[in-house]
Scaffold this active site. Structure first.
Site, PDB file in Angstrom:
ATOM      1  N   LEU A   1       0.665  -1.043  -0.324  1.00 23.74           N
ATOM      2  CA  LEU A   1      -0.281  -0.248  -0.172  1.00 23.74           C
ATOM      3  C   LEU A   1       0.748   1.151  -0.587  1.00 23.74           C
ATOM      4  CD1 LEU A   1      -3.172  -0.219   2.399  1.00 23.74           C
ATOM      5  CD2 LEU A   1      -2.984   0.054  -0.141  1.00 23.74           C
ATOM      6  N   ASP A   2       1.276   2.346  -0.890  1.00 24.06           N
ATOM      7  CA  ASP A   2       1.663   3.061  -0.699  1.00 24.06           C
ATOM      8  C   ASP A   2       1.412   4.502   0.405  1.00 24.06           C
ATOM      9  OD1 ASP A   2       1.803   2.897  -3.730  1.00 24.06           O
ATOM     10  OD2 ASP A   2       0.125   4.675  -4.079  1.00 24.06           O
TER      11      ASP A   2
END
Length: 308
Positions: A44-45
């Site tokens: 996930l960013d």
């Protein structure tokens, strides 16, 4: 804690906080549990929040076998273009998009459903030449990654916020490897105004739901109470067929030997399956192979990942 730290095995459903990288979360849990063998499924960013599957102990070897489907709640800002395809980056172009209507946008979303060709963001965790693209980009070496085919199952419009830089809120259900930032960028390009991702929440990943996730603070509290909420492999891998072996078969299989199995129906070649002992204990992941051409119900169970 009831579980021995050396034999801890399972998954955690973490609600990743904003501002943390996926690796930050892994490092935190390693310190919390005092074990090195911790991994995660589906990066996930840093700015994104939501479900980050965490594998503990030997469960790290099972990450490739978890379900690929993911679901996101994404907010796209139109009229703005950035070098990272989200609001964390440098603004490259900005202009009014207040003429846009939902009626204009809705038909275009169909182009993003199904098997689509997508170019990942230049700032991404994809490796090229042994370096992450975001590492190269931070040094000023912007590399356009090659396009790839990804699968988007469904896009639902959740809300629309008109204005100078209108925002579109979407639910996106997709397969692994899909970049929501790329969808935001490409939708903006189709509309001729540019677009970037304003906010992202992952609501489902690898079979885990946001509604059942726990924060890092929750996990720390439960660990100190001796009640770590590990999800056992059988539950995390419930999408896979389960094959039960007798005690003698299980011993041979765990030693690396293939086991002949007779099924009422032929199983697909190379299908991954859960393997359990006669008492239900999880042994690992097997792979189906057909060796008897005259009787295609006679197949072999090849050890793929042996955990017992």
């Amino acid at each position: 804690m009831g579980d021995n730290l050396l034999t801890m095995l399972g998954f955690l459903n973490l609600n990743k906080p904003g501002g943390w990288t996926s690796h930050d979360c892994v490092a935190k849990i390693r310190r919390l549990l005092k074990i090195k063998r911790v991994g995660h499924g589906g990066t996930l960013d840093p700015a994104a929040t939501g479900v980050l599957p965490i594998a503990v102990g030997k469960a790290t070897r099972l990450l490739p076998f978890l379900p690929e489907k993911k679901a996101y709640q994404a907010r796209i800002r139109l009229g703005v273009t950035t070098n990272t395809d989200d609001l964390q980056g440098e603004i490259l172009q900005i202009g009014s998009a207040n003429h846009l209507t939902l009626e204009q946008i809705d038909p275009l979303l169909r182009q993003f459903i199904g098997e689509i060709e997508q170019i990942p963001p230049a700032f991404s965790a994809i490796s090229q030449g042994g370096k992450r693209l975001y590492e190269l980009a931070r040094k000023g070496e912007l590399v356009t990654p090659p396009s790839r085919i990804v699968h988007v199952e469904k896009i639902n419009i959740l809300d629309w916020y008109p204005g100078e830089h209108p925002e579109l809120e979407l639910e996106i259900i997709c397969g692994g490897g899909t970049y929501i930032r790329s969808i935001a960028r490409d939708l903006g390009n189709l509309l001729g105004v540019g677009g970037t991702l304003a906010n992202l929440i992952r609501t489902q990943s690898c079979g885990l739901e946001l509604s059942k996730s726990l924060t890092l603070a929750d996990l720390e509290t439960q660990q100190h109470q001796g009640n770590l909420p590990l999800i056992f492999p059988q539950l995390a891998l419930k999408h896979l067929l389960t094959i039960s072996l007798s005690a003698p078969e299980a011993r041979r299989w765990c030693q690396g030997q293939s086991i002949v199995i007779i099924n009422s129906i032929k199983l697909p070649q190379s299908q991954s399956v859960q393997v359990v002992g006669e008492n239900g204990d999880f042994l690992g992941i097997g792979e189906i192979a057909t060796v008897n051409i005259s009787d295609d119900r006679e197949q072999t169970l090849i050890p793929k990942v042996v955990l017992s």
